[in-house]
Design an enzyme around this catalytic site. Structure first.
Site, mmCIF file in Angstrom:
data_model
loop_
_atom_site.group_PDB
_atom_site.id
_atom_site.type_symbol
_atom_site.label_atom_id
_atom_site.label_comp_id
_atom_site.label_asym_id
_atom_site.label_seq_id
_atom_site.Cartn_x
_atom_site.Cartn_y
_atom_site.Cartn_z
ATOM 1 N N ASN A 7 0.930 -1.219 -0.010
ATOM 2 C CA ASN A 7 0.028 -0.069 -0.019
ATOM 3 C C ASN A 7 0.872 1.212 -0.038
ATOM 4 O O ASN A 7 1.380 1.786 1.103
ATOM 5 C CB ASN A 7 -1.110 -0.098 1.205
ATOM 6 C CG ASN A 7 -1.740 1.049 1.369
ATOM 7 O OD1 ASN A 7 -1.707 2.139 0.520
ATOM 8 N ND2 ASN A 7 -2.609 1.311 2.266
ATOM 9 N N LYS A 14 2.561 0.990 3.644
ATOM 10 C CA LYS A 14 2.479 -0.073 4.654
ATOM 11 C C LYS A 14 2.649 -1.272 3.816
ATOM 12 O O LYS A 14 2.171 -1.374 2.442
ATOM 13 C CB LYS A 14 1.024 0.378 4.911
ATOM 14 C CG LYS A 14 0.629 1.467 5.935
ATOM 15 C CD LYS A 14 -0.811 1.070 6.611
ATOM 16 C CE LYS A 14 -1.157 2.590 7.014
ATOM 17 N NZ LYS A 14 -2.598 2.558 7.188
ATOM 18 N N ARG A 91 -2.173 -2.076 -3.643
ATOM 19 C CA ARG A 91 -3.275 -0.837 -3.652
ATOM 20 C C ARG A 91 -2.692 0.019 -4.759
ATOM 21 O O ARG A 91 -1.926 0.577 -4.883
ATOM 22 C CB ARG A 91 -3.449 -0.286 -2.327
ATOM 23 C CG ARG A 91 -4.348 0.997 -2.351
ATOM 24 C CD ARG A 91 -3.996 1.712 -1.089
ATOM 25 N NE ARG A 91 -4.966 2.873 -1.065
ATOM 26 C CZ ARG A 91 -4.605 4.214 -0.540
ATOM 27 N NH1 ARG A 91 -3.339 4.452 -0.172
ATOM 28 N NH2 ARG A 91 -5.475 4.996 -0.680
ATOM 29 N N HIS A 180 -10.032 6.109 -1.535
ATOM 30 C CA HIS A 180 -9.987 5.119 -0.183
ATOM 31 C C HIS A 180 -10.967 4.078 0.103
ATOM 32 O O HIS A 180 -11.323 3.850 1.130
ATOM 33 C CB HIS A 180 -10.033 6.335 1.000
ATOM 34 C CG HIS A 180 -8.927 7.106 1.150
ATOM 35 N ND1 HIS A 180 -9.164 8.508 1.558
ATOM 36 C CD2 HIS A 180 -7.674 7.169 1.082
ATOM 37 C CE1 HIS A 180 -8.031 9.172 1.728
ATOM 38 N NE2 HIS A 180 -7.043 8.295 1.149
ATOM 39 N N HIS A 208 -11.692 8.860 6.686
ATOM 40 C CA HIS A 208 -10.345 8.482 6.793
ATOM 41 C C HIS A 208 -9.512 9.792 6.447
ATOM 42 O O HIS A 208 -9.473 10.420 5.844
ATOM 43 C CB HIS A 208 -10.352 7.843 5.294
ATOM 44 C CG HIS A 208 -8.921 7.017 5.000
ATOM 45 N ND1 HIS A 208 -8.608 5.782 4.963
ATOM 46 C CD2 HIS A 208 -7.892 7.771 4.758
ATOM 47 C CE1 HIS A 208 -7.473 5.600 4.687
ATOM 48 N NE2 HIS A 208 -6.874 6.902 4.524
ATOM 49 N N GLY A 210 -5.725 10.974 7.105
ATOM 50 C CA GLY A 210 -4.508 10.578 7.104
ATOM 51 C C GLY A 210 -3.621 11.626 6.290
ATOM 52 O O GLY A 210 -4.038 12.786 6.292
ATOM 53 N N GLY A 212 -3.541 11.861 3.178
ATOM 54 C CA GLY A 212 -4.495 12.034 2.039
ATOM 55 C C GLY A 212 -5.889 11.907 3.188
ATOM 56 O O GLY A 212 -5.788 10.902 3.901
ATOM 57 N N ARG A 241 -2.372 18.681 0.114
ATOM 58 C CA ARG A 241 -3.351 18.921 -1.017
ATOM 59 C C ARG A 241 -4.827 19.897 -0.639
ATOM 60 O O ARG A 241 -4.897 19.766 0.652
ATOM 61 C CB ARG A 241 -3.991 17.514 -1.431
ATOM 62 C CG ARG A 241 -3.176 16.705 -2.270
ATOM 63 C CD ARG A 241 -3.864 15.420 -2.728
ATOM 64 N NE ARG A 241 -3.241 14.433 -1.843
ATOM 65 C CZ ARG A 241 -3.753 13.144 -1.546
ATOM 66 N NH1 ARG A 241 -4.940 12.985 -2.207
ATOM 67 N NH2 ARG A 241 -3.224 12.356 -0.808
ATOM 68 N N GLY A 331 -4.197 7.348 9.718
ATOM 69 C CA GLY A 331 -3.113 7.886 10.465
ATOM 70 C C GLY A 331 -3.871 8.754 11.625
ATOM 71 O O GLY A 331 -3.570 8.838 12.950
ATOM 72 N N GLY A 333 -6.905 10.091 12.089
ATOM 73 C CA GLY A 333 -8.229 9.771 12.820
ATOM 74 C C GLY A 333 -7.941 8.570 13.698
ATOM 75 O O GLY A 333 -8.634 8.577 14.703
ATOM 76 N N GLU A 334 -7.134 7.751 13.697
ATOM 77 C CA GLU A 334 -6.715 6.627 14.604
ATOM 78 C C GLU A 334 -5.810 7.192 15.997
ATOM 79 O O GLU A 334 -6.148 6.716 16.826
ATOM 80 C CB GLU A 334 -6.079 5.493 14.087
ATOM 81 C CG GLU A 334 -6.909 4.706 12.938
ATOM 82 C CD GLU A 334 -6.179 3.748 12.249
ATOM 83 O OE1 GLU A 334 -5.114 3.215 12.811
ATOM 84 O OE2 GLU A 334 -6.512 3.542 11.066
ATOM 85 N N GLU A 384 -6.796 -2.012 5.138
ATOM 86 C CA GLU A 384 -6.992 -2.207 3.806
ATOM 87 C C GLU A 384 -6.348 -3.446 3.211
ATOM 88 O O GLU A 384 -6.562 -3.950 2.097
ATOM 89 C CB GLU A 384 -6.482 -0.954 3.177
ATOM 90 C CG GLU A 384 -7.287 0.328 3.229
ATOM 91 C CD GLU A 384 -6.469 1.720 3.040
ATOM 92 O OE1 GLU A 384 -6.784 2.332 2.116
ATOM 93 O OE2 GLU A 384 -5.570 1.967 3.744
HETATM 94 P P1 AMP Z 1 -1.525 8.123 6.899
HETATM 95 O O1 AMP Z 1 -1.617 8.598 5.084
HETATM 96 O O2 AMP Z 1 -2.833 7.251 7.005
HETATM 97 O O3 AMP Z 1 -0.491 7.073 6.852
HETATM 98 O O4 AMP Z 1 -1.352 8.954 7.760
HETATM 99 C C1 AMP Z 1 -0.451 9.996 7.927
HETATM 100 C C2 AMP Z 1 -0.609 11.059 8.806
HETATM 101 O O5 AMP Z 1 -1.008 10.317 10.118
HETATM 102 C C3 AMP Z 1 0.464 11.921 9.140
HETATM 103 O O6 AMP Z 1 0.144 13.249 8.906
HETATM 104 C C4 AMP Z 1 0.963 11.697 10.640
HETATM 105 O O7 AMP Z 1 1.311 12.956 11.280
HETATM 106 C C5 AMP Z 1 -0.362 11.208 11.339
HETATM 107 N N1 AMP Z 1 -0.207 10.691 12.468
HETATM 108 C C6 AMP Z 1 0.461 9.488 12.522
HETATM 109 N N2 AMP Z 1 0.546 9.224 13.965
HETATM 110 C C7 AMP Z 1 -0.082 10.070 14.603
HETATM 111 C C8 AMP Z 1 -0.055 10.618 15.958
HETATM 112 N N3 AMP Z 1 0.169 9.645 16.857
HETATM 113 N N4 AMP Z 1 -0.699 11.718 16.139
HETATM 114 C C9 AMP Z 1 -1.065 12.576 15.196
HETATM 115 N N5 AMP Z 1 -1.213 12.281 14.030
HETATM 116 C C10 AMP Z 1 -0.534 11.202 13.685
#
Ligand code: AMP
Length: 399
Positions: A7, A14, A91, A180, A208, A210, A212, A241, A331, A333-334, A384
């Site tokens: 991914n 990932k 992906r 997504h 979602h 992250g 993006g 973006r 990222g 959201g979680e 995913e």
């Molecule tokens: P993703 O695209 O789903 O991999 O998400 C990446 C985003 O998640 C980046 O902006 C990271 O800063 C954010 N992220 C990852 N871990 C954390 C965390 N512990 N606290 C806040 N943001 C996070």
């Protein structure tokens, strides 16, 4: 079957090696901050040592090479040779109208994915690099592409048609596609399980968030609207973006600054979003830290982002005539309690309220609903990779 799922996102990659017969994860990992500096966490599930180190990753190619090296390494490996990998599931972000479902990759498919690069300039190139790197190291291993656009094919025309001359849809296929999809599909299925209801009976809003970000309205298990559009540039503000804009801004800025369309696209894709507003970073951890130190533009970037997500939640509740649960995933959201709290702050009027203690959760499935709140708020780690592995195994098995 042992399925390697790749991914490759804009700044992260990932991966998981899964046994698709029983869902076991043999190893998984995350390459982060690709193109910034680079960090790789690789976790083998066989008791071998975790690899968790900074690794220079100027591009995705270096990231994948390092992952394959780790998968067969003496200290961190889970297989003795790359030949043990039966198939690879990739992906792929944008399938245009060429792909309504997952597909076995051949040269024609590669060409079709390349043709979609203008639709997803940050993502399809990364996906292609991932596929090419794997094909080089594992010649002859079947590769499957799983498209982010597929889940949103259930949207009704009123959600996917843009208010442009209709010929642009008929002849040029300009319409909302949404992205997504694999993530929204996974977390909404998980949400229905957490709610203890058949998915056909629930109205869900999946956020979602992250690097993006997209929000999707999922009614009865079917996507009925989503914030990303013809490309992943639309919707809420993202890492780099811009999200939704008044389209007239383009001409104004291009004329004023003598920008070409390609330069303008670079601004919109790579220099905008929370990075553009803050001037600090596209990474939400950096923004959280600098906003806490009092940086007003980092604070503003977070406010713009959360306000935008909040408005989509209100809009999609209206679109579905109600909502049973809001889901936070990916990222931010979680892992972002402050971000979730800010998004939900003004939504009490529609029955959304967070339990402050439960909202501290990071990276695990939690019902974070405050006592008595009408609408559930669920934090659900996306997966995913699992969905991609199942699709890949089914296609390779000819099902
Ligand atoms: P993703 O695209 O789903 O991999 O998400 C990446 C985003 O998640 C980046 O902006 C990271 O800063 C954010 N992220 C990852 N871990 C954390 C965390 N512990 N606290 C806040 N943001 C996070």
């Amino acid at each position: 079957m042992k399925i390697l799922v790749i991914n490759a996102g804009s700044s992260s990659l990932k991966y998981q090696l899964l046994n698709s017969d029983n869902g076991d994860v043999l190893a998984k990992g995350l390459c982060e901050r690709i193109g910034i500096d680079g960090h790789l966490k690789h976790t083998p599930n066989n008791g071998k040592e975790v690899f968790n180190e900074d690794v220079a990753m100027p591009t995705h190619a270096e990231a994948i090479e390092k992952v394959l090296e780790l998968l067969v390494s003496a200290d961190h490996g889970v297989i003795s040779s790359a030949k043990e990998i039966d198939a690879v599931g990739h992906r792929v972000v944008h399938g245009g109208e060429k792909f309504a479902s997952s597909v076995m990759i051949d040269e024609q498919v590669m060409d079709a994915i390349r043709e979609c690069i203008p639709l997803a300039p940050l993502h399809n190139p990364a996906n292609i690099i991932g596929i090419e790197a794997c094909r080089k190291v594992m010649p002859g291993v079947p590769m499957v592409a799983v498209f982010d656009t597929a889940f949103h094919q259930t949207m009704p025309p009123k959600a996917y048609i843009y208010p442009l001359p209709y010929e642009y849809y008929e002849e040029d296929k300009v319409r909302r596609y949404g992205f997504h999809g694999t993530s929204h599909r996974f977390v909404t299925q998980e949400a229905a399980k957490m709610l203890g209801k058949p998915i056909e009976e629930v109205k869900l809003i999946s956020c979602h968030l992250g690097n993006g970000s997209s929000v999707a309205a999922v009614d009865g298990g079917k996507s009925v609207d989503t914030s990303m559009g013809f490309t992943p540039l639309a919707g809420v503000a993202m890492g780099t973006r811009c999200g939704d804009l008044d389209p007239a801004i383009l001409e104004y800025l291009m004329n004023k600054h003598g920008l070409t369309m390609s330069e303008m696209q670079t601004v919109l894709n790579k220099k905008s979003g929370v990075q553009g507003i803050s001037g600090v970073s596209s990474d939400f951890r950096d923004l959280d830290a600098t906003a806490a130190e009092g940086n007003p533009r980092s604070r503003l970037a977070l406010d713009v982002f959360c306000y935008g997500v909040s408005k989509y939640i209100g809009a999609y509740a209206a679109a579905m005539g109600g909502v049973d649960a809001v889901i936070f995933t990916a990222g931010v959201g979680e892992n972002g309690p402050d971000t979730r709290a800010l998004i939900c702050e003004k939504l009490g009027f529609m029955g959304i309220a967070l339990d402050a203690e439960a909202n501290k959760a990071r990276g695990k499935a939690v019902d974070a609903t405050a006592a008595g709140a009408k609408v559930k708020t669920l934090i659900i780690p996306t997966n995913e990779e699992l969905m991609i592995a199942m699709d890949t195994a089914a296609i390779v098995a000819g099902k």
